[in-house]
Design a protein around this motif. Sequence first.
Motif, PDB file in Angstrom:
ATOM      1  N   THR A 142      -0.039   9.441  -3.002  1.00  0.00           N
ATOM      2  CA  THR A 142      -0.054   9.418  -1.458  1.00  0.00           C
ATOM      3  C   THR A 142      -1.247   8.542  -0.999  1.00  0.00           C
ATOM      4  O   THR A 142      -0.875   7.606   0.046  1.00  0.00           O
ATOM      5  N   GLY A 143      -2.525   8.862  -1.545  1.00  0.00           N
ATOM      6  CA  GLY A 143      -3.687   7.975  -0.756  1.00  0.00           C
ATOM      7  C   GLY A 143      -3.666   6.601  -1.206  1.00  0.00           C
ATOM      8  O   GLY A 143      -3.943   5.738  -0.088  1.00  0.00           O
ATOM      9  N   VAL A 144      -3.065   6.241  -2.302  1.00  0.00           N
ATOM     10  CA  VAL A 144      -2.984   4.721  -2.371  1.00  0.00           C
ATOM     11  C   VAL A 144      -1.906   4.391  -1.722  1.00  0.00           C
ATOM     12  O   VAL A 144      -2.303   3.011  -1.184  1.00  0.00           O
ATOM     13  N   ILE A 145      -0.895   4.934  -1.437  1.00  0.00           N
ATOM     14  CA  ILE A 145       0.107   4.355  -0.611  1.00  0.00           C
ATOM     15  C   ILE A 145      -0.356   4.264   0.914  1.00  0.00           C
ATOM     16  O   ILE A 145       0.116   3.389   1.605  1.00  0.00           O
ATOM     17  N   MET A 146      -1.242   5.373   1.107  1.00  0.00           N
ATOM     18  CA  MET A 146      -1.495   5.417   2.618  1.00  0.00           C
ATOM     19  C   MET A 146      -2.487   4.107   2.941  1.00  0.00           C
ATOM     20  O   MET A 146      -2.204   3.406   3.852  1.00  0.00           O
ATOM     21  N   LYS A 147      -3.225   3.464   1.992  1.00  0.00           N
ATOM     22  CA  LYS A 147      -4.031   2.445   2.244  1.00  0.00           C
ATOM     23  C   LYS A 147      -3.085   1.337   2.383  1.00  0.00           C
ATOM     24  O   LYS A 147      -3.419   0.189   3.032  1.00  0.00           O
ATOM     25  N   ASN A 148      -2.121   1.247   1.302  1.00  0.00           N
ATOM     26  CA  ASN A 148      -1.264   0.070   1.279  1.00  0.00           C
ATOM     27  C   ASN A 148      -0.484  -0.158   2.518  1.00  0.00           C
ATOM     28  O   ASN A 148      -0.169  -1.117   2.929  1.00  0.00           O
TER      29      ASN A 148
ATOM     30  N   SER B  85       8.344  -0.598  12.436  1.00  0.00           N
ATOM     31  CA  SER B  85       8.567   0.601  12.809  1.00  0.00           C
ATOM     32  C   SER B  85       8.894   1.530  11.733  1.00  0.00           C
ATOM     33  O   SER B  85       8.662   2.788  11.523  1.00  0.00           O
ATOM     34  N   ASP B  86       9.547   1.084  10.735  1.00  0.00           N
ATOM     35  CA  ASP B  86       9.910   2.062   9.372  1.00  0.00           C
ATOM     36  C   ASP B  86       8.459   2.226   8.566  1.00  0.00           C
ATOM     37  O   ASP B  86       8.186   3.430   8.104  1.00  0.00           O
TER      38      ASP B  86
ATOM     39  N   ARG C 251       4.396   6.255   7.120  1.00  0.00           N
ATOM     40  CA  ARG C 251       3.015   6.682   7.210  1.00  0.00           C
ATOM     41  C   ARG C 251       2.683   7.941   7.924  1.00  0.00           C
ATOM     42  O   ARG C 251       2.081   8.556   7.372  1.00  0.00           O
ATOM     43  N   ASP C 252       3.388   8.308   8.837  1.00  0.00           N
ATOM     44  CA  ASP C 252       3.272   9.553   9.645  1.00  0.00           C
ATOM     45  C   ASP C 252       3.716  10.661   8.777  1.00  0.00           C
ATOM     46  O   ASP C 252       3.222  11.788   8.680  1.00  0.00           O
ATOM     47  N   GLN C 253       4.993  10.441   8.182  1.00  0.00           N
ATOM     48  CA  GLN C 253       5.646  11.442   7.317  1.00  0.00           C
ATOM     49  C   GLN C 253       4.699  12.087   6.034  1.00  0.00           C
ATOM     50  O   GLN C 253       4.742  12.888   5.620  1.00  0.00           O
TER      51      GLN C 253
ATOM     52  N   VAL D 290       0.901  -2.679   7.784  1.00  0.00           N
ATOM     53  CA  VAL D 290       1.219  -2.693   9.137  1.00  0.00           C
ATOM     54  C   VAL D 290       0.319  -3.581   9.875  1.00  0.00           C
ATOM     55  O   VAL D 290       0.910  -4.247  10.694  1.00  0.00           O
ATOM     56  N   THR D 291      -0.689  -3.540   9.411  1.00  0.00           N
ATOM     57  CA  THR D 291      -1.812  -4.719  10.209  1.00  0.00           C
ATOM     58  C   THR D 291      -1.469  -5.916  10.060  1.00  0.00           C
ATOM     59  O   THR D 291      -1.217  -7.033  10.916  1.00  0.00           O
ATOM     60  N   GLN D 292      -0.809  -6.366   8.656  1.00  0.00           N
ATOM     61  CA  GLN D 292      -0.356  -7.555   8.507  1.00  0.00           C
ATOM     62  C   GLN D 292       0.990  -8.063   9.263  1.00  0.00           C
ATOM     63  O   GLN D 292       0.912  -9.141   9.840  1.00  0.00           O
TER      64      GLN D 292
END
Length: 605
Positions: free
Chosen positions: A97-103, A134-135, A140-142, A108-110
């Motif tokens: 999950t940590g890796v996915i959160m960073k990606n 939005s997705d 990311r919130d979930q 989202v920034t891009q």
Amino acid sequence: MAKKQQQLSAADIAAQAQLQEEVEIQKAFETGITTLRDLISPSSIEIHSDYFRLGTKYGRTIYVYGYPRTLYTGWLSSIINIDEVIDISMYIYPVDTGVIMKNLSKKVTQLEASMNINREKGKVRDPELEAAISDAEELRDQLQVGAEKFFRYGLYVTIYADSLDELQFVQHKIETIFGQQMVFSKVASSQQEQGMNTTMPQCTDQLQIRRNMNTGAISTSFPFTSADLTQEKGILYGINMHNNGLVIFDRFSLENANMVVFAKSGAGKSFTVKLEALRSMMVGTEVLIIDPENEYQKLCDAVGGAYIRLSLNSDVRINPFDLPKVVDAEDANDALRSNLVTLHGLFRLMLGSATGGGAILTPNEEADLDQALIDTYARAGITNDPLTHNSTPPTIINLFDTLLHMGGTGPSLAQRLRKYTTGTFAGIFSQQSNIDINNQMVVFNIRDLEDELRPVAMYIVLSHIWNITRADQRKRLLLVDEAWQLMKYEDSANFLFSLAKRARKYYLGLTTITQDVEDFMSSKMGRAIVANSSMQLLLKQSSSAVDVLSDVFKLTDEERKRLSNFPVGQGLFFAGQNHVHIQIIASETEESLITTNPAAKEGAR
């Protein structure tokens, strides 16, 4: 001393040679033994760029590379239940999950940067870009609160066929099903060996074509999907052969409680409906049965029911002129008019029974018959006023007298009715009713009636039951066995259809049972009755009936094959939008009460 040592050396050499010979013999023996692997493995394997060949079978592996934005539960069930030989493999790889959160944060920034650049350049907004942002933020919130986890998902399908043309046909079918759901697939070109290995039970993903998915999306591809017909209340119909679950169902929970049962002789249709009737009585349902072959007497006697035997020699009388004693104001105002319509159909059937069909009355005869019916009721003091409906109803004898003394075609119609008043068929339907169906099970036996009189009797009995049902609304089942006898005549078929269409309003469930599928379904009314029945049971069928039923019920090729080969007691059970392969089961006590198999009866004795 040297000589002796030389002799020992020669003996050792001879022993070694003998040992080597024994080893070679053992190897030769083992070479001739066929192992289990030799038995199950194909004779040869050929690998081509877009297919492979195992022995005489052709195969091809397809991988899924694209999915829609939203996946719905059970989207894969149409592929899993397809009537083809296929192997399906799913590979699911958990991702930290940590890796996915960073990606996701980077992504989202891009995306937001791209949207800002487009806005600065004055470009039209991009709905696809906005949806992606939005997705990504929602995911990311979930992930952050632990509501979702992230996975890499690979889906591969290997299809098999007996020829390349058939292989192409199956591939087109699979791709069409996928394409309807916006799921995109491709053939694993130049990787058929890896694809074959990937879908074999080795747990080796050699294709490694994966898609990012969260928990919710992956859960929709749960492969073990089969229709489940188990409710909290209802009766046990049998075993769901798809998953060995119980088929417990309340037919009154559907939009109507009607049911049709189709089966060839000896397939278990009477056994099934008798079992349903017995179990329905246990939950307080009343059961009314029209029995053309004396199959229900044993069951009726066992439960203390009323067994009414209709024949020219019996004392039982049913008057078709009886009116329902309805309480509902709307029905009361319509009672006489409704019964007049029913009587029109009955007399067309009676007047034409000598020729084997409903009579074609001329317009003058129709008008005279209608006037005679109205006058006959009027002479008995019965008019459209509901207050007059408690008077003693007239009989066919009164109608005969009215027709005889009126002008026009009346005397001619009277002569055609004579056999029901003073002729061969006099008595049974020409006198006041003397039956009482105030019992939880009532069986009307018409076996001893002449063939010419049977459809007339079934029509009159149905009309009598309908009047009782309208007058006293209770939870009831009406079983009409050998219904094809009614479907042969237009008026009786119309009446049965009318009953099926209106039964729900009066808390009645109509069960129509027949073994002559072609005759039943060739009638427009027969097909209409099936369409107005929320439940259907198809037991073993003759080959000619399978084609008719597969067209009506839109059966798959596999279901068509099974339908003509089902063992006794197995069939397809349709309830609303669901249908399952069912095995009808009964306890020993139930079976002893309802079986009509002579061998089973002999064994019980």
